[in-house]
Write an enzyme that holds these catalytic residues in place. Sequence first.
Site, short mmCIF file in Angstrom:
data_model
loop_
_atom_site.label_atom_id
_atom_site.label_comp_id
_atom_site.label_asym_id
_atom_site.label_seq_id
_atom_site.Cartn_x
_atom_site.Cartn_y
_atom_site.Cartn_z
N PHE A 64 0.87 -1.19 0.00
CA PHE A 64 0.00 0.00 0.00
C PHE A 64 0.89 1.23 0.00
O PHE A 64 2.10 1.13 0.24
CB PHE A 64 -0.92 0.00 1.23
CG PHE A 64 -0.18 -0.02 2.54
CD1 PHE A 64 0.12 1.16 3.20
CD2 PHE A 64 0.24 -1.22 3.10
CE1 PHE A 64 0.82 1.15 4.40
CE2 PHE A 64 0.96 -1.23 4.30
CZ PHE A 64 1.24 -0.04 4.95
N PHE A 68 2.27 4.03 1.96
CA PHE A 68 3.58 3.73 1.40
C PHE A 68 4.26 2.72 2.31
O PHE A 68 5.03 3.09 3.17
CB PHE A 68 4.43 5.02 1.33
CG PHE A 68 3.76 6.06 0.45
CD1 PHE A 68 3.93 6.02 -0.93
CD2 PHE A 68 2.95 7.04 1.01
CE1 PHE A 68 3.30 6.96 -1.74
CE2 PHE A 68 2.32 7.97 0.18
CZ PHE A 68 2.50 7.94 -1.19
#
Length: 145
Positions: A64, A66
């Site tokens: 995802f 980050f």
Amino acid sequence: LMFGGGIIIAFIVALFVNAFAMGMTPPSDLQRVDPKKVEQTAPFDKPGLKQVGPNEYEAVMVSFAFGYNPNQIEVPVGSKVTFISTSKDVVHGFQIPGTNVNMMVVPGHVNKVTHTFDKPGEYLILCNEYCGAAHHMMMAKVIVK
Ligand code: CUA
């Protein structure tokens, strides 16, 4: 000229058949996951490391922006690890420098790669697809000891 034109038309037809009739997909085991329901879809409802045999592991990792969940796993030297990942949002990378592990993580798809860790150490998992402002912060770790 007609031959050249014919070849171009044949290529365009092949491209459209592949894209629209056959559903062009990136390399994947063809399991599809709704990016909005990653956390409710097996095996991503229980991300993490699972032993599947002697010296053999499966690492389910959600990508995802980050980061990765989990962002650290630990395995013994000589372990064969199959990384299984999908993305909750945009396209991410999944690369372990110095190994052959390098895959794209595409939302909607499940991607797998297997690697045997023969040397102890800390291995970084890096995102190598630009995915947003904190792309350079997106990483995880494999600890082999
Ligand atoms: Cu994720 Cu770059």
